[in-house]
Design a protein around this motif. Structure first.
Motif, short mmCIF file in Angstrom:
data_model
loop_
_atom_site.label_atom_id
_atom_site.label_comp_id
_atom_site.label_asym_id
_atom_site.label_seq_id
_atom_site.Cartn_x
_atom_site.Cartn_y
_atom_site.Cartn_z
N ASP A 235 -5.14 -6.38 -3.88
CA ASP A 235 -4.71 -5.01 -4.15
C ASP A 235 -3.44 -4.79 -3.33
OD1 ASP A 235 -4.25 -2.23 -4.05
OD2 ASP A 235 -6.38 -1.77 -4.20
N ASP B 15 -7.34 -5.88 0.47
CA ASP B 15 -7.22 -4.52 -0.05
C ASP B 15 -6.98 -3.57 1.11
OD1 ASP B 15 -7.93 -1.92 -1.34
OD2 ASP B 15 -8.77 -3.18 -2.93
N GLY B 16 -6.16 -2.56 0.88
CA GLY B 16 -5.93 -1.56 1.91
C GLY B 16 -7.11 -0.64 2.13
N PRO C 74 2.92 1.38 3.22
CA PRO C 74 3.75 2.17 2.29
C PRO C 74 5.25 2.05 2.51
CG PRO C 74 1.90 3.48 3.08
CD PRO C 74 1.91 2.20 3.88
N ASP D 59 -1.97 -2.36 -2.28
CA ASP D 59 -1.95 -1.33 -1.25
C ASP D 59 -2.39 -1.87 0.11
OD1 ASP D 59 -4.78 -1.27 -1.19
OD2 ASP D 59 -4.92 0.60 -2.31
N VAL E 10 1.75 2.81 -5.22
CA VAL E 10 0.32 2.63 -5.42
C VAL E 10 -0.32 4.02 -5.44
CG1 VAL E 10 0.27 0.35 -4.33
CG2 VAL E 10 -0.12 2.39 -2.94
N ASP E 11 -1.56 4.09 -5.93
CA ASP E 11 -2.16 5.41 -6.10
C ASP E 11 -2.62 6.03 -4.79
OD1 ASP E 11 -4.31 3.33 -6.28
OD2 ASP E 11 -5.60 5.10 -6.42
N SER E 12 -2.96 5.18 -3.79
CA SER E 12 -3.47 5.71 -2.51
C SER E 12 -2.80 5.00 -1.34
CB SER E 12 -4.99 5.54 -2.43
OG SER E 12 -5.65 6.26 -3.44
N PRO E 13 -1.53 5.30 -1.06
CA PRO E 13 -0.85 4.64 0.05
C PRO E 13 -1.33 5.18 1.39
CG PRO E 13 0.59 6.28 -0.95
CD PRO E 13 -0.66 6.24 -1.79
N ASP E 14 -1.64 4.29 2.31
CA ASP E 14 -2.08 4.67 3.65
C ASP E 14 -1.27 3.90 4.68
OD1 ASP E 14 -4.12 6.54 3.07
OD2 ASP E 14 -5.48 4.90 2.55
#
Length: 308
Positions: free
Chosen positions: A226, A121-122, A232, A228, A238-242
């Protein structure tokens, strides 16, 4: 045989904006349209149907998760379907959906024995009532709930919590600046940041994870993916790209290393609303087909045993 189970839940996410709902509930069908189910059928997989969630409602309140009752109800039904798949000797691949699906998987596996967890997961997803007053969206709190650090209503469903022992958990893929990184590193058995995977290679990370989880006291391990965890530049849908995530080829290498011995897997957080021309759906199909095609092939299966 791999059994693909659609779980189009968006119940664990906050709304992207007022009056809107998260788009990840559309992911299973968007990925089907992009060829995912066809690719896995060519590998000998079967379609195991769908576990539908209840209707999304932005109803978070103090001391209570958004969509809490619906999440619990969906987790129980998802657990039942995962158990059915495993009972006939097949390997569940759950196509989500958001990260709250981890609770359903945890329920199924906890009733069957002692399983480890690989949490790719990111983000650490480790917000919980002990470190934040802002708890409300389980998709950012799933790992904490899975090891028992959340309200009992979600972390101890049917008296089965914790679903995974903290020592039996590996988290991999978070960014160096993750707010809960230090706590997760102190809490779970192994933590590998995305920067370490970029530096040392995904195969090396996969071998470290397998070394941690290939233990006789475990009945297997679940693979949470996940998307992410990807940078990106590769997967912005995705809802919260970092920034600072891994590359597609590295995720394939990581999954290839881990999937054969996994007891099952779930894929979460792809949002087709953020992929209007479907290019990222096609990218994800390639990653999953190449990385998870051998899911469960080296793991032992049979009817789950009831033990605590």
């Amino acid at each position: 045989m791999i059994a693909l189970l659609s779980a189009p839940s968006n119940l664990g996410l906050r709304p992207p904006r007022p009056t809107a709902v998260p788009g990840c509930a559309k992911a299973p069908e968007a990925l089907r349209d992009a060829g995912l189910f066809t690719r896995f059928a060519e590998l000998g997989a079967r379609d195991a149907g769908v576990v539908l969630p209840g209707r999304y409602s932005d109803d978070a309140s103090p001391g209570r998760l958004r969509n809490q009752d619906l999440i619990v109800e969906h987790a129980r039904r998802l657990a039942g379907r995962i158990t059915e798949i495993r009972t006939v000797g097949d390997v569940p691949l759950v196509i989500g959906g958001d990260c709250s699906l981890l609770i359903g998987a945890g329920l199924a596996l906890r009733a069957a024995g002692r399983f480890g967890l690989v949490h790719l997961d990111g983000h650490t997803d480790f917000r919980h009532p002990g470190n934040s007053p802002a708890c409300s969206s389980l998709a950012g709190e799933d790992l904490a709930a899975a090891i028992g650090r959340h309200w009992p209503a979600i972390a101890d469903i049917d008296g089965l919590g914790p679903y995974f022992r903290a020592a039996d958990v590996t988290h991999a893929g978070c960014r160096d600046e993750d707010e809960e990184l230090a706590e997760v590193t102190q809490s779970v058995g192994l933590t590998i940041r995305a920067s370490e995977i970029l530096r040392d290679g995904a195969i090396h990370a996969g071998k470290r994870i397998r070394q941690h989880l290939d233990r006789t006291e475990l009945d297997g391990y679940w693979l949470h993916v996940d998307v992410d965890v990807l940078d990106p530049s590769v997967m912005p849908a995705v809802d919260s790209p970092d920034q600072g995530g891994i590359e597609a080829a590295q995720l394939v290498d990581l999954l290839t290393e881990l999937a054969p011995r996994a007891s099952g897997a779930q894929v979460a957080v792809f949002d087709p609303d953020l992929d209007p021309d479907r290019r990222y759906a096609r990218t994800l199909v390639e990653v999953l087909a190449n990385g998870l095609g051998e899911l469960g092939r080296a793991a032992a299966y049979g009817p789950p045993t009831e033990r605590r």
